[in-house]
Design an enzyme around this catalytic site. Structure first.
Site, PDB file in Angstrom:
ATOM      1  CG  ASP A 176      -2.159   0.808   1.052  1.00  0.00           C
ATOM      2  OD1 ASP A 176      -3.001   0.812   1.964  1.00  0.00           O
ATOM      3  OD2 ASP A 176      -2.293   1.441  -0.020  1.00  0.00           O
ATOM      4  CB  CYS A 232      -6.394  -1.915  -3.831  1.00  0.00           C
ATOM      5  SG  CYS A 232      -7.039  -0.314  -4.311  1.00  0.00           S
ATOM      6  CB  SER A 233      -6.883  -1.369   1.115  1.00  0.00           C
ATOM      7  OG  SER A 233      -7.426  -1.262   2.423  1.00  0.00           O
ATOM      8  CB  ALA A 234      -8.867   3.052  -0.282  1.00  0.00           C
ATOM      9  N   GLY A 235      -9.612   1.077  -2.875  1.00  0.00           N
ATOM     10  CA  GLY A 235     -10.179   1.060  -4.230  1.00  0.00           C
ATOM     11  C   GLY A 235      -9.927   2.359  -4.973  1.00  0.00           C
ATOM     12  CB  VAL A 236      -8.696   5.454  -4.610  1.00  0.00           C
ATOM     13  CG1 VAL A 236     -10.178   5.597  -4.301  1.00  0.00           C
ATOM     14  CG2 VAL A 236      -7.883   5.471  -3.311  1.00  0.00           C
ATOM     15  N   GLY A 237      -6.006   3.932  -5.113  1.00  0.00           N
ATOM     16  CA  GLY A 237      -4.605   4.060  -5.534  1.00  0.00           C
ATOM     17  C   GLY A 237      -4.165   2.956  -6.465  1.00  0.00           C
ATOM     18  NE  ARG A 238      -2.752  -1.111  -2.744  1.00  0.00           N
ATOM     19  CZ  ARG A 238      -2.749  -1.806  -1.604  1.00  0.00           C
ATOM     20  NH1 ARG A 238      -1.849  -2.764  -1.410  1.00  0.00           N
ATOM     21  NH2 ARG A 238      -3.615  -1.564  -0.643  1.00  0.00           N
ATOM     22  CB  SER A 239      -8.295   0.122  -7.840  1.00  0.00           C
ATOM     23  OG  SER A 239      -8.411  -0.866  -6.810  1.00  0.00           O
ATOM     24  CD  GLN A 267      -4.026   7.271  -2.424  1.00  0.00           C
ATOM     25  OE1 GLN A 267      -3.384   6.419  -1.842  1.00  0.00           O
ATOM     26  NE2 GLN A 267      -4.646   8.256  -1.826  1.00  0.00           N
TER      27      GLN A 267
HETATM   28  C1  LIG Z   1      -3.771   8.320   2.959  1.00  0.00           C
HETATM   29  N1  LIG Z   1      -4.686   7.366   3.508  1.00  0.00           N
HETATM   30  C2  LIG Z   1      -5.998   7.547   3.311  1.00  0.00           C
HETATM   31  O1  LIG Z   1      -6.452   8.478   2.704  1.00  0.00           O
HETATM   32  C3  LIG Z   1      -6.901   6.479   3.913  1.00  0.00           C
HETATM   33  C4  LIG Z   1      -7.693   5.826   2.786  1.00  0.00           C
HETATM   34  C5  LIG Z   1      -6.812   5.053   1.825  1.00  0.00           C
HETATM   35  C6  LIG Z   1      -6.555   5.583   0.562  1.00  0.00           C
HETATM   36  C7  LIG Z   1      -5.778   4.866  -0.343  1.00  0.00           C
HETATM   37  C8  LIG Z   1      -5.246   3.633   0.042  1.00  0.00           C
HETATM   38  N2  LIG Z   1      -4.457   2.895  -0.877  1.00  0.00           N
HETATM   39  S1  LIG Z   1      -5.220   1.876  -1.975  1.00  0.00           S
HETATM   40  O2  LIG Z   1      -6.309   2.635  -2.642  1.00  0.00           O
HETATM   41  O3  LIG Z   1      -4.152   1.459  -2.946  1.00  0.00           O
HETATM   42  O4  LIG Z   1      -5.740   0.706  -1.220  1.00  0.00           O
HETATM   43  C9  LIG Z   1      -5.463   3.111   1.313  1.00  0.00           C
HETATM   44  C10 LIG Z   1      -6.256   3.836   2.226  1.00  0.00           C
HETATM   45  N3  LIG Z   1      -7.820   7.134   4.840  1.00  0.00           N
HETATM   46  C11 LIG Z   1      -7.729   6.935   6.184  1.00  0.00           C
HETATM   47  O5  LIG Z   1      -6.868   6.232   6.707  1.00  0.00           O
HETATM   48  C12 LIG Z   1      -8.707   7.717   7.052  1.00  0.00           C
HETATM   49  C13 LIG Z   1      -8.075   8.998   7.615  1.00  0.00           C
HETATM   50  C14 LIG Z   1      -7.744   9.962   6.621  1.00  0.00           C
HETATM   51  C15 LIG Z   1      -6.450   9.972   6.085  1.00  0.00           C
HETATM   52  C16 LIG Z   1      -6.098  10.957   5.151  1.00  0.00           C
HETATM   53  C17 LIG Z   1      -7.068  11.883   4.792  1.00  0.00           C
HETATM   54  O6  LIG Z   1      -6.735  12.841   3.878  1.00  0.00           O
HETATM   55  C18 LIG Z   1      -8.356  11.874   5.330  1.00  0.00           C
HETATM   56  C19 LIG Z   1      -8.699  10.913   6.261  1.00  0.00           C
HETATM   57  N4  LIG Z   1      -8.999   6.975   8.222  1.00  0.00           N
HETATM   58  C20 LIG Z   1     -10.128   6.283   8.372  1.00  0.00           C
HETATM   59  O7  LIG Z   1     -10.950   6.207   7.508  1.00  0.00           O
HETATM   60  O8  LIG Z   1     -10.173   5.715   9.634  1.00  0.00           O
HETATM   61  C21 LIG Z   1     -10.989   4.573   9.903  1.00  0.00           C
HETATM   62  C22 LIG Z   1     -10.563   3.426   9.011  1.00  0.00           C
HETATM   63  C23 LIG Z   1     -10.743   4.231  11.374  1.00  0.00           C
HETATM   64  C24 LIG Z   1     -12.459   4.913   9.671  1.00  0.00           C
END
Ligand SMILES: CNC(=O)[C@H](Cc1ccc(NS(=O)(=O)O)cc1)NC(=O)[C@H](Cc1ccc(O)cc1)NC(=O)OC(C)(C)C
Length: 308
Positions: free
Chosen positions: A207, A239-246, A283
């Site tokens: 991730d 993926c996990s959030a369904g934005v970066g890797r997807s 991302q």
């Molecule tokens: C930078 N991280 C995030 O934005 C992740 C969501 C996320 C995005 C992309 C990815 N990578 S992926 O799409 O490749 O899986 C993983 C997780 N969000 C959280 O962890 C958010 C907090 C957050 C972070 C950054 C932001 O700008 C706003 C809020 N936390 C959050 O949702 O906490 C819970 C899980 C306890 C409900």
């Protein structure tokens, strides 16, 4: 024609974000050198222009109190206009909701359905979406756990014992393991009808990181496309959030197909179009550079299955 297009784009007023920025394939290496100079300065500038694309669109269903617990992350919510709608169940408010959006691909405007890694509490909705979308393929780009954190539920059977997710029965038929991915076939049944679904699981993409080597992702995308061809049924990607890797997977799939038939590539335009459908698609600005030698098939195939 391309030179005239680029002159017209350059003549646009300051601040006008152009949805398309084609680059001639033969110029791509030079383009990449210029954009990545000074610590990716121009890539970062261009990526910043995408920051607000799509962000003025409503996510009202995602924010309903009955649906909030169905979102894995508070800041990754599906836009109303492109969300996948489940067939509603009786008078159950929110029963049509899942954190998922239709996404355009190289072959059709709704080629993909991009979703978050299912939660344990939303695994039944996930399988309902697989069934009701008439999909035959799932692409998974995360592991269930990474660095001790849950990224995705174990939503599929790991052995040949059939599992039920609501009224949907899923049974593993065969799984083949390679170095960086595995491909499984499931028999998915509902109401006396059965279908084969394929599960393409890429397992070596951390991730917020990049696959090592990046070529492994190019090989995975080509192996996936070799199996799927241009099947017009939706492909579910998560993926996990369904934005970066997807988002990166879909962008790479589009680029690799496009440059087989065209002499230019428009990465900015692809990401621009995806972000109109789902937030934060792709991302980071460090795109997976597709060198022409790779797109011409120089990266080799899947190789022999890895030992179990
Ligand atoms: C930078 N991280 C995030 O934005 C992740 C969501 C996320 C995005 C992309 C990815 N990578 S992926 O799409 O490749 O899986 C993983 C997780 N969000 C959280 O962890 C958010 C907090 C957050 C972070 C950054 C932001 O700008 C706003 C809020 N936390 C959050 O949702 O906490 C819970 C899980 C306890 C409900």
């Amino acid at each position: 024609k391309l030179a005239r297009m680029q002159d017209e784009l350059a003549a646009l007023p300051e601040g006008y974000i152009t949805p398309n920025r084609p680059v001639h394939v033969k110029d791509f290496s030079e383009h990449y050198r210029i954009m990545s100079a000074d610590s990716d300065f121009r890539f970062s500038e261009e990526f910043e222009e995408l920051k607000h694309v799509g962000r003025d669109q409503a996510c009202s269903f995602a924010n309903l109190p009955c649906n909030r617990p169905k979102n894995r992350f508070t800041n990754i919510l599906p836009y109303d206009h492109s969300r996948f709608k489940l067939q509603p169940v009786d008078d159950d408010d929110g029963s049509d909701y899942i954190n998922a959006n239709y996404m355009p691909g190289h072959n059709s405007p709704r080629e993909f359905i991009v979703t978050q890694g299912p939660l344990h509490s939303t695994r039944e909705e996930f399988w309902r979406m697989c069934w009701e979308s008439n999909s035959r393929a799932i692409v998974m780009l995360t592991r269930c756990f990474e660095k001790g954190r849950e990224k995705c539920d174990q939503y599929w059977p790991v052995d040949r014992v059939a599992m039920f997710y609501g009224d949907i029965k899923v049974q593993l038929i065969i799984d083949t393991h390679y170095h960086d991915w595995s491909i499984s076939e499931f028999m998915v049944s509902r109401n006396c009808e059965s279908r084969i679904m394929r599960h393409f699981h890429f397992t070596t993409w951390p991730d917020f990181g990049v696959p090592e080597p990046p070529q492994s992702l190019v090989r995975f995308v080509r192996a996936f496309r070799d199996v799927i061809g241009t099947d017009m049924r939706p492909i579910i990607v998560h993926c996990s959030a369904g934005v970066g890797r997807s988002g990166t997977f879909i962008a790479l799939d589009r680029i690799l197909q496009h440059i087989h038939k065209s002499d230019y590539v428009d990465i900015f335009g692809i990401v621009f179009a995806m972000r109109k459908e789902r937030v934060f698609m792709v991302q980071t600005e460090t795109a997976v550079c597709v060198h022409p030698s790779v797109s011409a098939g120089g990266a080799g195939g899947q190789g022999a299955p890895a030992g179990r």
